[in-house]
Design a protein around this motif. Structure first.
Motif, PDB file in Angstrom:
ATOM      1  N   GLY A 159     -71.425  11.981  20.837  1.00 26.43           N
ATOM      2  CA  GLY A 159     -70.157  11.470  20.314  1.00 26.43           C
ATOM      3  C   GLY A 159     -69.169  11.195  21.434  1.00 26.43           C
ATOM      4  O   GLY A 159     -68.497  10.163  21.447  1.00 26.43           O
ATOM      5  N   ARG A 160     -69.114  12.124  22.397  1.00 27.93           N
ATOM      6  CA  ARG A 160     -68.213  11.938  23.543  1.00 27.93           C
ATOM      7  C   ARG A 160     -68.599  10.682  24.331  1.00 27.93           C
ATOM      8  O   ARG A 160     -67.750  10.028  24.917  1.00 27.93           O
ATOM      9  N   LEU A 161     -69.899  10.381  24.325  1.00 37.23           N
ATOM     10  CA  LEU A 161     -70.368   9.194  25.051  1.00 37.23           C
ATOM     11  C   LEU A 161     -70.211   7.928  24.211  1.00 37.23           C
ATOM     12  O   LEU A 161     -70.640   6.854  24.601  1.00 37.23           O
ATOM     13  N   GLY A 162     -69.630   8.109  23.015  1.00 33.45           N
ATOM     14  CA  GLY A 162     -69.364   6.948  22.157  1.00 33.45           C
ATOM     15  C   GLY A 162     -70.559   6.485  21.348  1.00 33.45           C
ATOM     16  O   GLY A 162     -70.582   5.363  20.853  1.00 33.45           O
ATOM     17  N   ARG A 163     -71.577   7.351  21.233  1.00 35.47           N
ATOM     18  CA  ARG A 163     -72.773   6.950  20.480  1.00 35.47           C
ATOM     19  C   ARG A 163     -72.671   7.425  19.043  1.00 35.47           C
ATOM     20  O   ARG A 163     -72.159   8.508  18.768  1.00 35.47           O
ATOM     21  N   ARG A 164     -73.165   6.599  18.130  1.00 28.23           N
ATOM     22  CA  ARG A 164     -73.160   6.966  16.713  1.00 28.23           C
ATOM     23  C   ARG A 164     -74.412   7.785  16.393  1.00 28.23           C
ATOM     24  O   ARG A 164     -75.529   7.349  16.677  1.00 28.23           O
ATOM     25  N   VAL A 165     -74.193   8.976  15.814  1.00 26.77           N
ATOM     26  CA  VAL A 165     -75.293   9.928  15.641  1.00 26.77           C
ATOM     27  C   VAL A 165     -75.495  10.307  14.180  1.00 26.77           C
ATOM     28  O   VAL A 165     -74.529  10.518  13.434  1.00 26.77           O
ATOM     29  N   GLY A 166     -76.751  10.410  13.774  1.00 21.70           N
ATOM     30  CA  GLY A 166     -77.103  10.968  12.470  1.00 21.70           C
ATOM     31  C   GLY A 166     -78.012  12.170  12.680  1.00 21.70           C
ATOM     32  O   GLY A 166     -78.790  12.209  13.638  1.00 21.70           O
ATOM     33  N   ILE A 167     -77.875  13.166  11.805  1.00 14.84           N
ATOM     34  CA  ILE A 167     -78.694  14.381  11.923  1.00 14.84           C
ATOM     35  C   ILE A 167     -79.437  14.619  10.621  1.00 14.84           C
ATOM     36  O   ILE A 167     -78.854  14.558   9.538  1.00 14.84           O
ATOM     37  N   ILE A 168     -80.725  14.916  10.734  1.00 13.77           N
ATOM     38  CA  ILE A 168     -81.495  15.332   9.561  1.00 13.77           C
ATOM     39  C   ILE A 168     -82.103  16.694   9.872  1.00 13.77           C
ATOM     40  O   ILE A 168     -82.838  16.838  10.853  1.00 13.77           O
ATOM     41  N   ALA A 169     -81.763  17.686   9.058  1.00 18.52           N
ATOM     42  CA  ALA A 169     -82.364  19.011   9.224  1.00 18.52           C
ATOM     43  C   ALA A 169     -83.407  19.181   8.135  1.00 18.52           C
ATOM     44  O   ALA A 169     -83.089  19.116   6.953  1.00 18.52           O
ATOM     45  N   VAL A 170     -84.662  19.334   8.535  1.00 19.01           N
ATOM     46  CA  VAL A 170     -85.717  19.522   7.542  1.00 19.01           C
ATOM     47  C   VAL A 170     -85.895  21.010   7.309  1.00 19.01           C
ATOM     48  O   VAL A 170     -86.328  21.744   8.188  1.00 19.01           O
ATOM     49  N   ASP A 171     -85.502  21.444   6.131  1.00 18.92           N
ATOM     50  CA  ASP A 171     -85.594  22.865   5.796  1.00 18.92           C
ATOM     51  C   ASP A 171     -86.998  23.205   5.363  1.00 18.92           C
ATOM     52  O   ASP A 171     -87.543  22.549   4.492  1.00 18.92           O
ATOM     53  N   THR A 174     -93.863  16.433   7.545  1.00 18.52           N
ATOM     54  CA  THR A 174     -92.741  15.550   7.266  1.00 18.52           C
ATOM     55  C   THR A 174     -93.024  14.560   6.144  1.00 18.52           C
ATOM     56  O   THR A 174     -93.864  13.689   6.276  1.00 18.52           O
ATOM     57  N   PRO A 175     -92.318  14.692   5.053  1.00 16.76           N
ATOM     58  CA  PRO A 175     -92.598  13.846   3.903  1.00 16.76           C
ATOM     59  C   PRO A 175     -91.965  12.455   4.017  1.00 16.76           C
ATOM     60  O   PRO A 175     -91.156  12.206   4.897  1.00 16.76           O
ATOM     61  N   HIS A 176     -92.358  11.618   3.102  1.00 19.70           N
ATOM     62  CA  HIS A 176     -91.822  10.254   3.072  1.00 19.70           C
ATOM     63  C   HIS A 176     -90.314  10.215   3.110  1.00 19.70           C
ATOM     64  O   HIS A 176     -89.736   9.331   3.705  1.00 19.70           O
ATOM     65  N   ALA A 177     -89.731  11.164   2.396  1.00 18.65           N
ATOM     66  CA  ALA A 177     -88.274  11.132   2.261  1.00 18.65           C
ATOM     67  C   ALA A 177     -87.604  11.236   3.629  1.00 18.65           C
ATOM     68  O   ALA A 177     -86.583  10.586   3.864  1.00 18.65           O
ATOM     69  N   VAL A 178     -88.183  12.014   4.522  1.00 24.15           N
ATOM     70  CA  VAL A 178     -87.589  12.136   5.858  1.00 24.15           C
ATOM     71  C   VAL A 178     -87.733  10.820   6.610  1.00 24.15           C
ATOM     72  O   VAL A 178     -86.789  10.351   7.254  1.00 24.15           O
ATOM     73  N   ARG A 179     -88.906  10.210   6.478  1.00 22.39           N
ATOM     74  CA  ARG A 179     -89.101   8.903   7.124  1.00 22.39           C
ATOM     75  C   ARG A 179     -88.084   7.895   6.570  1.00 22.39           C
ATOM     76  O   ARG A 179     -87.467   7.135   7.329  1.00 22.39           O
ATOM     77  N   ALA A 180     -87.892   7.912   5.258  1.00 22.31           N
ATOM     78  CA  ALA A 180     -86.940   6.984   4.647  1.00 22.31           C
ATOM     79  C   ALA A 180     -85.519   7.282   5.116  1.00 22.31           C
ATOM     80  O   ALA A 180     -84.743   6.373   5.401  1.00 22.31           O
TER      81      ALA A 180
END
Ligand SMILES: Nc1nc2c(ncn2[C@@H]2O[C@H](COP(=O)(O)OP(=O)(O)OP(=O)(O)O)[C@@H](O)[C@H]2O)c(=O)[nH]1
Ligand SMILES: [Mg+2]
Length: 327
Positions: free
Chosen positions: A73-85, A125-131
């Motif tokens: 974020g500090r470097l100005g990059r847009r980030v998304g996070i997925i935590a697979v429980d 890793t299920p389809h949903a994570v890929r999607a």
């Protein structure tokens, strides 16, 4: 419903976060929504750098992911996070009390966070994570971080999604390293030795380094492909204090550039496509096998195989012929 999906996709592509969240939920629910989503967005994907983080329960993966997101974020990059429980109580249940699901201070600005259940599906890793990765990619996230617990197959499956895989270990995990040796260590492009504020971080780093060398020699002796000029770096971090995080981001960036420069990005893209097609194929097969007439024949053939009147391959051929006929 499918018209809703197309509409949601249009809104998501125009930057609507709520539409994004609803689409990920629809993907998690599975069914017809999943193919409908992919139809709308697939051509808009392929730009994000997808980073998978895996390692033993409690190693600090979540804390590390948040620290990484803040640094990007500090470097100005847009980030998304997925935590697979992990949905299996076997993998990680014991450390639930210690978990950092979502830090109290909330997500860094611009970071999209989503936790997903792995549903214990064999093969990980299920389809949903890929999607979800595709959705975040299409949404315009430049970096997608995926956290998986390194206790089963999902950490290996993460490679069918990620461009860069980080294996997180902690000091004093001599035994774990032995355990990880069996599989997950080999998948690392970058190693993070987290909790470097504890005793023995440099020893763990040295052990990892020795292991990488041994692994390479063994691979060479067996005539395996040269890893192509990439030696996985080992970065010591204290995720809770943000120490080593800029170094880790730099290592991830170097790997991304290496993939581009060496042509490996193309190969990876092809491998990911092959994994996606295989997953989709098996899903379609499962759907068809679930049709009542076919399910009935399936049960009958399994009985035949059990009674030794038929072998499994012959049963599979008969089932496939039946599926073709039922089209
Ligand atoms: N001392 C120290 N503690 C840390 C560090 N990083 C994380 N922790 C702590 O370790 C505990 C586990 O951290 P998490 O980030 O939840 O670990 P995780 O690997 O995501 O755990 P699971 O998702 O449950 O497998 C928390 O109490 C963190 O505050 C670190 O660098 N040093
Ligand atoms: Mg975690």
């Amino acid at each position: 419903m499918l018209r809703d999906i197309a509409d949601l996709c249009r809104r998501m592509l125009a930057g609507d976060r709520r539409a994004l969240a609803r689409l990920i939920t629809a993907a998690e629910d599975g069914g017809a929504a999943l193919p409908a989503i992919m139809k709308e967005i697939h051509s808009r994907t392929g730009r994000a750098h997808v980073v998978g983080l895996t390692g033993p329960p409690g190693a600090g993966k979540s804390t590390l992911v948040w620290a990484l997101a803040a640094e990007y974020g500090r470097l100005g990059r847009r980030v998304g996070i997925i935590a697979v429980d992990p949905s299996s109580p076997f993998s990680g249940g014991a450390v639930l009390g210690d978990r950092v699901r979502v830090p109290a201070r909330g997500a860094p600005p611009g970071v999209y966070f989503r936790s997903m259940a792995s549903r214990g599906r064999l093969g990980g890793t299920p389809h949903a994570v890929r999607a979800a990765v595709s959705l975040l990619d299409a949404f315009g996230k430049e970096v997608v971080l995926i956290e998986t617990v390194g206790a089963g197959q999902s950490d290996v499956a993460v490679r069918t999604l990620a461009h860069t895989t980080v294996v997180v270990s902690v000091p004093g995990l001599g035994d774990d390293i032995q355990m990880m040796k069996a599989g997950i260590l080999e998948i690392a492009d970058v190693y993070a030795v987290n909790k470097a504020d504890k005793e023995g971080a440099s020893r763990t780093a040295a052990q990892l380094s020795a292991m990488i060398d041994t692994g390479r020699e063994a691979a060479r002796a067996m005539g395996a492909d040269d890893p192509g000029g990439w030696t996985p770096p080992i970065v010591c971090t204290v995720a809770t204090r943000g120490e080593g995080i800029p170094d880790l981001v730099a290592a991830l960036e170097r790997h991304r550039q290496f993939l581009q420069r060496s042509g490996r990005a193309e190969l990876l893209n092809r491998a990911h496509a092959a994994a996606a097609v295989q997953d989709a194929l098996f899903t379609r097969l499962e759907e068809r096998l679930a049709r009542p007439d076919v399910a009935c024949e399936h049960t009958r053939l399994v009985d035949e195989v059990g009674a030794r009147r038929l072998d499994a391959f012959r049963a599979a051929d008969l089932l496939l012929a039946r599926l073709g006929a039922s089209e």
